[in-house]
Design a protein around this motif. Structure first.
Motif, PDB file in Angstrom:
ATOM      1  N   ALA A   1       0.829  -1.208   0.000  1.00 32.88           N
ATOM      2  CA  ALA A   1       0.000   0.000   0.000  1.00 32.88           C
ATOM      3  C   ALA A   1       0.862   1.255   0.000  1.00 32.88           C
ATOM      4  CB  ALA A   1      -0.924  -0.010   1.212  1.00 32.88           C
TER       5      ALA A   1
ATOM      6  N   SER B   1     -10.288   1.777  10.197  1.00 30.11           N
ATOM      7  CA  SER B   1     -10.694   0.458   9.746  1.00 30.11           C
ATOM      8  C   SER B   1      -9.859  -0.644  10.393  1.00 30.11           C
ATOM      9  CB  SER B   1     -10.564   0.363   8.222  1.00 30.11           C
ATOM     10  OG  SER B   1     -10.848  -0.949   7.778  1.00 30.11           O
TER      11      SER B   1
ATOM     12  N   ASP C   1      -9.517  -3.426   8.740  1.00 29.61           N
ATOM     13  CA  ASP C   1      -8.912  -4.064   7.570  1.00 29.61           C
ATOM     14  C   ASP C   1      -7.595  -3.365   7.266  1.00 29.61           C
ATOM     15  OD1 ASP C   1      -9.230  -5.763   4.951  1.00 29.61           O
ATOM     16  OD2 ASP C   1      -8.742  -3.731   4.285  1.00 29.61           O
TER      17      ASP C   1
ATOM     18  N   GLU D   1      -5.368  -3.255   4.728  1.00 28.01           N
ATOM     19  CA  GLU D   1      -5.184  -2.517   3.477  1.00 28.01           C
ATOM     20  C   GLU D   1      -5.951  -1.200   3.495  1.00 28.01           C
ATOM     21  OE1 GLU D   1      -4.492  -6.857   2.536  1.00 28.01           O
ATOM     22  OE2 GLU D   1      -5.922  -5.699   3.732  1.00 28.01           O
ATOM     23  N   GLN D   2      -7.204  -1.243   3.904  1.00 26.25           N
ATOM     24  CA  GLN D   2      -8.006  -0.021   3.939  1.00 26.25           C
ATOM     25  C   GLN D   2      -7.439   0.972   4.951  1.00 26.25           C
ATOM     26  OE1 GLN D   2     -12.221  -0.590   4.529  1.00 26.25           O
ATOM     27  NE2 GLN D   2     -12.573   1.555   5.062  1.00 26.25           N
ATOM     28  N   ALA D   3      -7.022   0.471   6.120  1.00 26.43           N
ATOM     29  CA  ALA D   3      -6.484   1.355   7.152  1.00 26.43           C
ATOM     30  C   ALA D   3      -5.221   2.058   6.683  1.00 26.43           C
ATOM     31  CB  ALA D   3      -6.202   0.555   8.424  1.00 26.43           C
TER      32      ALA D   3
ATOM     33  N   HIS E   1      -4.358   2.758   3.477  1.00 27.27           N
ATOM     34  CA  HIS E   1      -4.737   3.751   2.456  1.00 27.27           C
ATOM     35  C   HIS E   1      -5.330   5.005   3.116  1.00 27.27           C
ATOM     36  CE1 HIS E   1      -3.813   1.606  -1.202  1.00 27.27           C
ATOM     37  NE2 HIS E   1      -4.436   0.522  -0.762  1.00 27.27           N
ATOM     38  N   GLU E   2      -6.160   4.807   4.141  1.00 34.27           N
ATOM     39  CA  GLU E   2      -6.750   5.958   4.830  1.00 34.27           C
ATOM     40  C   GLU E   2      -5.714   6.705   5.648  1.00 34.27           C
ATOM     41  OE1 GLU E   2      -9.923   4.095   6.971  1.00 34.27           O
ATOM     42  OE2 GLU E   2     -11.341   4.282   5.294  1.00 34.27           O
TER      43      GLU E   2
ATOM     44  N   PRO F   1      -8.945   8.904   9.562  1.00 37.06           N
ATOM     45  CA  PRO F   1      -9.447   9.021   8.183  1.00 37.06           C
ATOM     46  C   PRO F   1     -10.208  10.323   7.978  1.00 37.06           C
ATOM     47  CG  PRO F   1      -9.871   6.832   9.060  1.00 37.06           C
ATOM     48  CD  PRO F   1      -9.375   7.654  10.202  1.00 37.06           C
TER      49      PRO F   1
END
Length: 327
Positions: free
Chosen positions: A45, A123, A125, A127-129, A131-132, A318
């Motif tokens: 990421a 998050s 998750d 990957e999401q965390a 990116h945020e 985020p």
């Protein structure tokens, strides 16, 4: 009580450019996911976003303070960001090194409950965390403090530390899950427990209690989940102390059930105290007492000094997050 290092001017001068290097402290023993897979997800990421990151991985919780201090030194030298990767206990350990250093703090939750991350809309998750995190905004959050130790979620003494110790033993045998945590709690509550004789000094009041446990909470999500909804007198952040009157095993099981059903606030045996500063004295005046701080068991000198440290941690959250309001 020692003055808070977070009162230094640098603590309020954090700026973000969006290109900071991320110095990530990771506890490989935290969380449900494979450590290697988590590291790969983080690196992928960051590479996709063109951001530099350095992972500092430890295998034992005892190594976290040294790793966190190293991350803080590197972040100060490069105007970077320190990120904690793990459960609430890992986040707590890294936070101790970050507060007052003028460094942004990020988290990638990897634990079982993740109260701190979930409270701030982060998050679970990975990957999401990540990116945020790379496009996050900065928000100063308040921390609890007991003696010279900050806490993100809660600090407790009496029965609650025993519950946490037993839960860790069960997790080592049966794995990390909420069902394992519940099973260990049922077994622990079935045993005999000694009562604490305590005096609480807060807001000019002196309150004496006999209780199996005292829990001081700094997390609105945890309070909401057990059904505690205090109404402070003003808009300043507060801590919430929870205690139960002396009860038997059956009543303790009932309190556990009410907490699971978000109805603990209705229990007549539960005492709730809203405060900013509180001194806790123990009967027979023991010099040291076992205290659980965000899941880590410590020995602390009495009396215990609890306080809320207002908006001292520059946290990355985020941009779309809507954090729960503080107690």
């Amino acid at each position: 009580m020692p003055s808070s290092p977070a009162a230094s001017p640098s603590a309020r001068s954090v700026q973000l450019t969006g290109a900071e290097t991320l110095f990530m402290v990771m506890n490989s023993g935290s969380g449900r996911r494979n450590c290697e897979a988590t590291q790969q997800a983080i690196r992928a990421a960051c590479a996709e976003a063109g951001r530099q990151c350095e992972l500092i991985v430890v295998d034992r919780g005892a190594d976290l303070p040294g790793a966190a201090a190293r991350a803080v030194r590197m972040a100060r030298q490069t105007s970077g960001v320190v990120v904690a990767v793990g459960g609430d206990g890992t986040l707590n350990a890294v936070c101790q090194a970050v507060v007052g250093q003028g460094i942004p703090f990020g988290v990638l939750p990897q634990g079982t409950f993740n109260y701190f991350g979930r409270t701030h809309g982060i998050s679970q998750d990975t990957e999401q965390a990540v990116h945020e995190l790379l496009s996050a905004r900065l928000e100063y959050v308040s921390l609890g403090r007991v003696n010279d130790r900050y806490f993100l979620v809660n600090a407790s003494l009496g029965l609650y530390p025993r519950l946490l110790e037993d839960r860790e033993l069960y997790k080592q045998r049966f794995g990390r899950s909420r069902w394992v945590a519940l099973l260990s709690a049922l077994v622990t509550l079935a045993r005999a427990h000694r009562q604490l004789d305590i005096q609480l000094d807060h807001g000019g009041r002196h309150q004496r209690l006999r209780t199996p446990t005292l829990v001081v909470c700094n997390n609105p999500l945890q309070l909401q989940q057990i059904g505690i909804d205090p109404e402070p007198a003003d808009d300043r952040d507060h801590l919430i102390a929870l205690a139960s009157r002396p009860v038997g095993t059956g009543a303790l099981y009932l309190l556990l059930l009410q907490g699971m059903l978000s109805r603990m606030g209705e229990a007549e045996n539960v005492i709730s105290i809203c405060f900013e500063n509180m001194t806790t004295y123990l009967g027979n005046r023991p010099r040291w007492v076992k205290v659980a701080v965000d899941g880590e068991i410590l020995r602390m000198r009495t009396p215990l000094q609890f306080s809320i440290e207002q908006q001292v941690l520059p946290l990355l959250i985020p941009r779309t997050a809507e954090p729960l309001e503080h107690p």
